[in-house]
Design an enzyme around this catalytic site. Structure first.
Site, PDB file in Angstrom:
ATOM      1  CE  LYS A  42      35.457  41.140  35.077  1.00 30.02           C
ATOM      2  NZ  LYS A  42      35.245  42.605  35.118  1.00 30.02           N
ATOM      3  CG  ASP A 136      39.826  51.134  36.109  1.00 33.68           C
ATOM      4  OD1 ASP A 136      40.673  52.018  35.879  1.00 33.68           O
ATOM      5  OD2 ASP A 136      40.049  49.916  35.992  1.00 33.68           O
TER       6      ASP A 136
END
Length: 764
Positions: A42, A136
């Protein structure tokens, strides 16, 4: 999707293969490690990289994520929060997300739902224990891998949300899966916000829709804050557990530890049946829970491969053992007293669930059979045979080496009443097995090759590796050193070669065989045998012309495995040869060619057992077969595995074991290649096995240990982590040493600890 113009060719030394997706915080790429292991990297967008506050938060999150070592999270492989553009690499998890699975196949039920629920609760337990709040948790952040559910994107989600809130004051998330406090005061949410989100996920998985459901994200947020959840379609027994998770006030919800206990204690049929066959895609759903708001505001992408439906496990979903007592957790909750009881306020929840099951004709027993979880609960294990060292009490110690920055671990052997350990910055150390006292330690100043540990020991001599410091005056870069077992005094040393990894796939350039030490000379041209105590050279044996060789122990014998110079230089020994190596004279037997590549894994019935790696292009993806070399007849027999299996190989009692990065252990018959059993454990990145009385032990760099029955893989017990070690590792040698009832474990940071196998430290 293919790389685009402007995408980097590599990040942090990892060559990029393709884009996996892009979102508001960064782009995710598929890459490979040097060994061919796939990772998801990422890369944070450049405009965030210039903000000091974001860098601080990202650094903290990476550090916390590294400590998460559960079987149901994506392990952090590498990270560079200080890079010009910060990035983080995690284990690449292949499989559909929960959102994709429900969209294609409809709601879950039965064993599939049970496996998801327990796996997610365990993931939250591990995340919360190291001080991370996911914030999340939603269907697109849960990947249904073949080994079980995996929670992803916990490494930066908290930092990303906080940064966005600092800039705009907007609430970012997916309202159907957010807690009331996250909608009202997102900066102050704690671990029980994740429990609320998990409750919504379980409702979504069981019914195809969430407990708060509206076409408008704003209306959904209102329902989360002010209305009761819609749970009519949830199986009644599961509903009794899920409902407290959806309480409006955080203190009214169970902790992740308590939730895990409640889920594990549910009757097996409390999760309902499988989804109706006539349901088809979208059955039982009021609408797709990936809301319009979510489509318009892309989240950080999931490092997954989109598949049409969840993989079907080759084995039935394991039933968990009776769970252990919950550990102390957030929000002022306290663990249960000894005996594994829940706090009194949660007893009515479980009682109500069981009552519903009884009324509906369900099972009356609370304990699910099988004992397949990693929790270490259930009946106490039978006390193994053997004795303990004199005055033994459980202990823990750290052996300091020559360099504190060497990222290695020790490996240990026992001889008589002594424990000898070495590796990394330690040539060898003698440790009292009774209390962990260090008798002596000889340090190594340099940085060894990965996997280079103790060579071995005789009754009076210990042999290890010494690596020279790169800044030291000219001298041999690597030596084999013999030490007196009583005093640690150096007896002799000799320069050593270092080509074993290229030949065998294992770092082992010297072996102790009987009273001799067999090494490879520094020019990588011959074997040399020395008396272990005196160091006198007994014989030398030149390598066959044009080859490089490594010594292989094979029970009481010694073998040589060789590959051509070209194959070693190219790191591709495709057709290695095996030869006997006479311990008395050094005479090499006739060469027997093996269809390679192969890696030696152990000895069974007088034969050397080797595993065949499987390649897809240049990337190694696991093992697909095994071979047996009989030195007496010079014959090699081959067997194919029923599919490709990934993991770290090991062998004990004639059985070959592969322990996967996610904690899945698979056992194979070494004679036929037939799979004997497979068991999901909570020890991610484990190596092993080490054989004890009625058990085989596996352990990870974090110090987690699991004991399995060699007959059927049943989990006998498991322990909690003991060190901050990286998870998801592959290729490590066994970290556990067993002597009678004493279990000695090596973990990251040169940590050693010991306990009685009859009284193991149970997981909390």
């Amino acid at each position: 999707m293919a790389l685009r113009g402007g995408d980097p060719a590599e990040i942090g030394g990892y060559p990029l293969e393709e884009r996996l997706g892009s979102g508001g915080m960064g782009t995710v790429f598929l890459a490979r490690t040097g060994s061919g292991r796939p990772v998801a990297i990422k890369l944070i967008h450049q405009h965030f990289a210039g903000d000091d506050e974001f860098r601080i938060r990202f650094r903290q999150e990476v550090a916390a994520a590294r400590r998460v070592s559960g079987a149901f999270t994506a392990a952090v492989v590498d990270a560079a929060p200080e890079a010009e553009q910060p990035w983080m690499a995690t284990a690449y998890i292949e499989g559909p997300t929960l959102a994709q699975r429900i969209a294609e196949g409809g709601p879950l039920g039965g064993a599939e739902l049970r496996r998801l629920a327990i796996g997610l609760a365990e993931a939250l337990r591990d995340i919360h224990r190291v001080g991370v709040v996911h914030r999340d948790l939603k269907p697109s952040n849960v990947v249904l891998s073949p080994e079980g559910p995996r929670v992803i994107d916990f490494g930066i989600s908290r930092a990303a949300d906080q940064e966005t809130l600092t800039m705009t004051g907007r609430v970012i998330g997916t309202p159907p899966f957010m807690s009331p406090e996250q909608l009202q005061a997102p900066r102050g949410v704690g671990p029980r916000s994740d429990v609320f989100s998990l409750g919504t996920l379980l409702v979504y998985a069981a019914t195809g829709h969430g407990p708060f459901d509206s076409d408008s994200p704003y209306m959904t947020a209102y329902q989360v804050l002010h209305e009761e959840p819609s749970l009519d379609a949830v199986p009644p027994v599961l509903r009794a557990v899920v409902e407290p998770c959806l309480g409006k006030e955080p203190e009214g919800r169970p902790s992740a530890d308590e939730l895990l206990v409640l889920l594990r204690d549910l009757p097996a049929d409390g999760f309902g049946g499988a989804a109706p066959a006539s349901g088809g895609p979208g059955a039982g759903r009021t609408r797709d829970m990936i809301t319009q708001h979510h489509r318009e505001t892309p989240a950080t992408p999931s490092p997954t491969t989109a598949l049409p439906a969840a993989p079907t496990p080759s084995d039935p979903a394991p039933a968990a053992p009776k769970p252990p007592a919950p550990a102390p957790s957030d929000g002022g909750s306290t663990g249960a007293p000894a005996g594994g009881r829940l706090r009194s306020r949660w007893r009515p929840v479980l009682a109500a669930a069981v009552a519903v099951a009884a009324i509906g004709g369900g099972v009356a027993a609370l304990t699910a059979g099988g004992g397949d979880g990693d929790g270490g609960g259930g009946p106490a294990p039978a006390v193994p045979g053997g004795t303990l060292p004199a005055g033994f009490e459980p202990w823990r110690t750290t052996v300091l080496g020559g360099r504190e920055d060497i990222p290695d671990e020790l490996r240990c052997v026992t001889r008589e009443e002594a424990l000898f350990c070495g590796g990394g910055g330690v040539v060898a150390s003698r440790v009292d097995p009774g209390d962990g006292t260090q008798v002596w330690t000889v340090k190594s100043p340099g940085v060894p090759a990965q996997g280079m540990h103790l060579v071995g020991a005789t009754d009076d001599t210990v042999v290890g590796y010494r690596i020279a410091d790169q800044d030291a005056p000219q001298g041999p870069p690597e030596e084999v050193v013999a030490l007196d077992a009583d005093s640690g005094e150096e007896l002799w040393s000799t320069p050593s070669g270092a080509q074993s990894t290229a030949v065998t796939g294992r770092t082992r350039d010297a072996v102790v065989a009987g009273s001799a030490v067999v090494t490879v000379d520094s020019s990588n041209s011959r074997f040399e045998a020395r008396d272990a105590r005196g160091g006198e050279v007994a014989w030398t044996a030149p390598f066959p012309e044009g080859t490089q060789c490594a010594p292989l122990p094979d029970g009481p014998r010694l073998l040589a495995m060789c590959a051509t110079d070209a194959e070693v230089d190219g790191l591709e020994p495709r057709r290695p040869t095996l030869r006997t190596l006479d311990l008395g004279s050094g005479e090499l037997g006739a060469a027997v060619e093996v269809e390679g590549p192969v890696e030696p894994v152990g000895e069974a019935g007088g034969s050397l057992v080797l595993l065949s790696p499987h390649y897809e292009g240049a990337a190694r993806t696991g093992y697909d077969g095994l071979a047996r070399f009989d030195p007496a007849s010079g014959k090699v027999t081959y067997s194919r595995l029923d599919k490709v299996y990934d993991g770290t190989p090991g062998m004990a009692g004639g059985t070959v074991y592969l322990s996967g990065r996610t904690g899945l252990v698979t056992a194979f018959d070494s004679a036929t290649g037939r799979k004997k059993w497979a068991r999901q454990t909570g020890v991610e990145g484990a190596s092993g096995p080490a054989a004890g009385d009625g058990a085989v032990y596996f352990s990870s760099a974090s110090g987690r240990v699991v004991a399995l029955s060699p007959d059927d893989g049943k989990t006998l017990w498991a322990t909690d982590p003991r060190a901050d070690g990286l998870t998801g590792q592959e290729g490590a040698s066994p970290r556990v040493t067993v002597a009678g009832r004493a279990v000695f474990v090596a973990a990251a940071g040169n940590t050693l600890f010991a306990f009685d196998a009859g009284k193991p430290p149970r997981a909390h």
